[in-house]
Design a protein around this motif. Sequence first.
Motif, PDB file in Angstrom:
ATOM      1  N   LEU A 107     -30.709  75.124 103.851  1.00 36.34           N
ATOM      2  CA  LEU A 107     -31.235  76.075 102.868  1.00 36.34           C
ATOM      3  C   LEU A 107     -31.011  75.556 101.453  1.00 36.34           C
ATOM      4  N   TYR A 108     -29.828  75.053 101.172  1.00 40.08           N
ATOM      5  CA  TYR A 108     -29.522  74.549  99.836  1.00 40.08           C
ATOM      6  C   TYR A 108     -30.356  73.304  99.520  1.00 40.08           C
ATOM      7  N   TYR A 109     -30.525  72.442 100.524  1.00 39.73           N
ATOM      8  CA  TYR A 109     -31.286  71.206 100.302  1.00 39.73           C
ATOM      9  C   TYR A 109     -32.746  71.504 100.000  1.00 39.73           C
ATOM     10  N   LEU A 110     -33.359  72.355 100.819  1.00 42.37           N
ATOM     11  CA  LEU A 110     -34.777  72.656 100.607  1.00 42.37           C
ATOM     12  C   LEU A 110     -35.000  73.409  99.297  1.00 42.37           C
ATOM     13  N   ALA A 111     -33.971  74.090  98.813  1.00 44.56           N
ATOM     14  CA  ALA A 111     -34.095  74.797  97.533  1.00 44.56           C
ATOM     15  C   ALA A 111     -34.231  73.833  96.359  1.00 44.56           C
ATOM     16  N   THR A 112     -33.884  72.541  96.561  1.00 39.33           N
ATOM     17  CA  THR A 112     -33.995  71.561  95.474  1.00 39.33           C
ATOM     18  C   THR A 112     -35.392  70.955  95.388  1.00 39.33           C
ATOM     19  N   LEU A 113     -36.295  71.275  96.309  1.00 40.04           N
ATOM     20  CA  LEU A 113     -37.639  70.718  96.292  1.00 40.04           C
ATOM     21  C   LEU A 113     -38.449  71.313  95.140  1.00 40.04           C
ATOM     22  N   PRO A 114     -39.470  70.608  94.692  1.00 33.98           N
ATOM     23  CA  PRO A 114     -40.320  71.166  93.623  1.00 33.98           C
ATOM     24  C   PRO A 114     -40.960  72.498  94.008  1.00 33.98           C
ATOM     25  N   ALA A 115     -41.330  72.664  95.270  1.00 33.28           N
ATOM     26  CA  ALA A 115     -41.901  73.928  95.753  1.00 33.28           C
ATOM     27  C   ALA A 115     -41.072  74.395  96.947  1.00 33.28           C
ATOM     28  N   PRO A 116     -39.903  74.992  96.688  1.00 31.41           N
ATOM     29  CA  PRO A 116     -39.001  75.347  97.784  1.00 31.41           C
ATOM     30  C   PRO A 116     -39.550  76.498  98.629  1.00 31.41           C
ATOM     31  N   PRO A 117     -39.244  76.504  99.924  1.00 33.92           N
ATOM     32  CA  PRO A 117     -39.671  77.608 100.782  1.00 33.92           C
ATOM     33  C   PRO A 117     -38.767  78.827 100.589  1.00 33.92           C
ATOM     34  N   SER A 118     -39.205  79.959 101.090  1.00 33.95           N
ATOM     35  CA  SER A 118     -38.375  81.156 101.063  1.00 33.95           C
ATOM     36  C   SER A 118     -37.290  81.077 102.124  1.00 33.95           C
ATOM     37  N   THR A 135     -33.698  55.551 122.009  1.00 34.24           N
ATOM     38  CA  THR A 135     -34.969  56.020 121.449  1.00 34.24           C
ATOM     39  C   THR A 135     -34.783  57.321 120.683  1.00 34.24           C
ATOM     40  N   ALA A 136     -34.009  58.242 121.250  1.00 38.19           N
ATOM     41  CA  ALA A 136     -33.766  59.519 120.573  1.00 38.19           C
ATOM     42  C   ALA A 136     -33.072  59.301 119.236  1.00 38.19           C
ATOM     43  N   ALA A 137     -32.094  58.394 119.194  1.00 35.96           N
ATOM     44  CA  ALA A 137     -31.404  58.112 117.932  1.00 35.96           C
ATOM     45  C   ALA A 137     -32.361  57.512 116.909  1.00 35.96           C
ATOM     46  N   ALA A 138     -33.242  56.608 117.346  1.00 36.93           N
ATOM     47  CA  ALA A 138     -34.195  55.984 116.427  1.00 36.93           C
ATOM     48  C   ALA A 138     -35.171  57.020 115.866  1.00 36.93           C
ATOM     49  N   VAL A 139     -35.667  57.897 116.730  1.00 38.08           N
ATOM     50  CA  VAL A 139     -36.616  58.918 116.277  1.00 38.08           C
ATOM     51  C   VAL A 139     -35.912  59.920 115.357  1.00 38.08           C
ATOM     52  N   ALA A 140     -34.671  60.297 115.696  1.00 36.54           N
ATOM     53  CA  ALA A 140     -33.916  61.210 114.834  1.00 36.54           C
ATOM     54  C   ALA A 140     -33.690  60.584 113.459  1.00 36.54           C
ATOM     55  N   GLY A 141     -33.366  59.294 113.435  1.00 40.43           N
ATOM     56  CA  GLY A 141     -33.197  58.613 112.156  1.00 40.43           C
ATOM     57  C   GLY A 141     -34.485  58.583 111.345  1.00 40.43           C
ATOM     58  N   ALA A 142     -35.628  58.401 112.046  1.00 38.48           N
ATOM     59  CA  ALA A 142     -36.923  58.418 111.346  1.00 38.48           C
ATOM     60  C   ALA A 142     -37.199  59.795 110.750  1.00 38.48           C
ATOM     61  N   GLY A 143     -36.846  60.847 111.499  1.00 36.73           N
ATOM     62  CA  GLY A 143     -37.037  62.201 110.967  1.00 36.73           C
ATOM     63  C   GLY A 143     -36.218  62.439 109.717  1.00 36.73           C
ATOM     64  N   MET A 161     -37.233  63.074 105.648  1.00 30.58           N
ATOM     65  CA  MET A 161     -36.669  64.105 104.779  1.00 30.58           C
ATOM     66  C   MET A 161     -36.061  63.507 103.517  1.00 30.58           C
ATOM     67  N   GLY A 162     -35.447  62.324 103.650  1.00 30.19           N
ATOM     68  CA  GLY A 162     -34.731  61.744 102.520  1.00 30.19           C
ATOM     69  C   GLY A 162     -35.604  61.057 101.504  1.00 30.19           C
ATOM     70  N   TRP A 163     -36.841  60.694 101.892  1.00 27.95           N
ATOM     71  CA  TRP A 163     -37.699  59.948 100.976  1.00 27.95           C
ATOM     72  C   TRP A 163     -38.987  60.679 100.616  1.00 27.95           C
ATOM     73  N   THR A 164     -39.042  61.968 100.870  1.00 28.69           N
ATOM     74  CA  THR A 164     -40.205  62.766 100.471  1.00 28.69           C
ATOM     75  C   THR A 164     -39.730  64.020  99.746  1.00 28.69           C
ATOM     76  N   VAL A 165     -40.637  64.622  98.983  1.00 29.40           N
ATOM     77  CA  VAL A 165     -40.311  65.868  98.283  1.00 29.40           C
ATOM     78  C   VAL A 165     -41.287  66.986  98.640  1.00 29.40           C
ATOM     79  N   ASP A 166     -42.246  66.690  99.494  1.00 31.74           N
ATOM     80  CA  ASP A 166     -43.219  67.695  99.914  1.00 31.74           C
ATOM     81  C   ASP A 166     -42.629  68.513 101.058  1.00 31.74           C
ATOM     82  N   ALA A 179     -44.061  70.216 103.464  1.00 30.08           N
ATOM     83  CA  ALA A 179     -44.683  69.993 104.772  1.00 30.08           C
ATOM     84  C   ALA A 179     -44.085  68.756 105.441  1.00 30.08           C
ATOM     85  N   ALA A 180     -43.904  67.677 104.670  1.00 27.27           N
ATOM     86  CA  ALA A 180     -43.290  66.467 105.235  1.00 27.27           C
ATOM     87  C   ALA A 180     -41.832  66.726 105.598  1.00 27.27           C
ATOM     88  N   GLN A 181     -41.148  67.490 104.755  1.00 25.68           N
ATOM     89  CA  GLN A 181     -39.761  67.835 105.056  1.00 25.68           C
ATOM     90  C   GLN A 181     -39.667  68.622 106.368  1.00 25.68           C
TER      91      GLN A 181
END
Length: 420
Positions: free
Chosen positions: A249-260, A298-306, A310-315, A317-319
């Motif tokens: 909740l705190y992390y998403l609140a830092t986005l330019p268009a945070p969700p409710s 594979t699960a660890a690799a996909v989790a890291g990609a997810g 999150m770490g390199w986008t600010v949108d 929807a991508a988050q």
Amino acid sequence: MMKMSRAKGRTAGLFGWRASRHDDRLLLLLAVANAGGVIAYVPLLTLLLPAHMAELAGDDRIAWLSAATLAGAIAASLANVAFGWASDARWSRRGWAATGLCLTMLSYALVHRAASPQALVVAIVAFQIALNMLLAALTAWTAEAVPDRRKGLLGGLLAAGQPVGALAGVIATAPILTTGWMRLMAVCVLMLIAILPVLAFGARPRIQATAVAEPARSPPAARRRDFLLLWAARLLVQIAGVTVFGFLLYYLATLPAPPSDAGVARLSAIASILAFPVALRLGVVSDRMGRRRPFLVTAAAVAGAGLAMMGWTVDFAAQAVGFVVFACSAAVFLALHAAYAMELLPSPARRGRDLGILNLANTLPSVAAPLLTLWLVPHYGFAMLIRLLALAVLLAGVCVLLVRRDGVPLSARRAPPRGP
């Protein structure tokens, strides 16, 4: 005639495995009982404890809640190892589990009667000790009773614990339950419904009596090394999970268009709903293949990609996509990791002790996650924290790759012959 009677004693088994009705029943009873263990703590620690602490501590509620959480985590860590070891040494798993269940219910009364923040902290410590007497015995019983050829299915079923715990929280906070005592009683009833059947009908494991041939035992040093690698992998993924879910909740609140707040709640619910069937299905597939490591890596690799998304986008929807990908992959990893770790315990005679040590990878992140966040976020921001967690999850995959033994032997994947 003998052959026909034996054939009738078998069913197709859960998800296509040939197994006896007894095997299916015991597996399901143990899976439901483990979900009952989750019911015992999720509503209390996430909903009822914060509310009760707010009533007692007022403006100091955050400090006292942190103290209760920390003290409880330490008590849970030590108690799980101690009672796991004790259940190895004497008495029966069922006896320890039944005693833990009774003491857990008594500890709810201590929580309810706590009249000061200090008393509530003590009550939570008592609750964690009693609960981990129950959980340590249940986990060791499960590891003994379910053969390796079905532990992937078991891991998938255990993944239902968190969604069931969240549902129990919804029930326990229903408007019809107007007092704290009524809510605690609702949690007790749900816990009893889940756990009592295995205590009443879960006979001593017959599967061990029909001993499925185990693979040749590795040297003790190699077994301990593999176990340490699996422990480290689980710790890294759990730290990532606790941090992301705890501060989402705190992390998403830092986005330019945070969700409710409601939008964040829906996102978490979607991730939880999707994670269980994915973990269950892949657990069954890993049973059929007789392999765990490819799925875990594979699960660890996909989790890291997810997390990287999150770490390199600010949108948002991508988050959201990154979070759901991470949550589902982490759930798959933890479910199959449980199966893999049960197969590779260093000593079959010390399952309870070793599973208690493994459980430290579940409790220590509750201490590590806040410290990591306090260290990084004020100076570098949430995005840097998420990127570091992505690297940690990828490192967990590397740890699994370094484990030397994988694969349930063919003799263990076949249903063992049963007597008349």
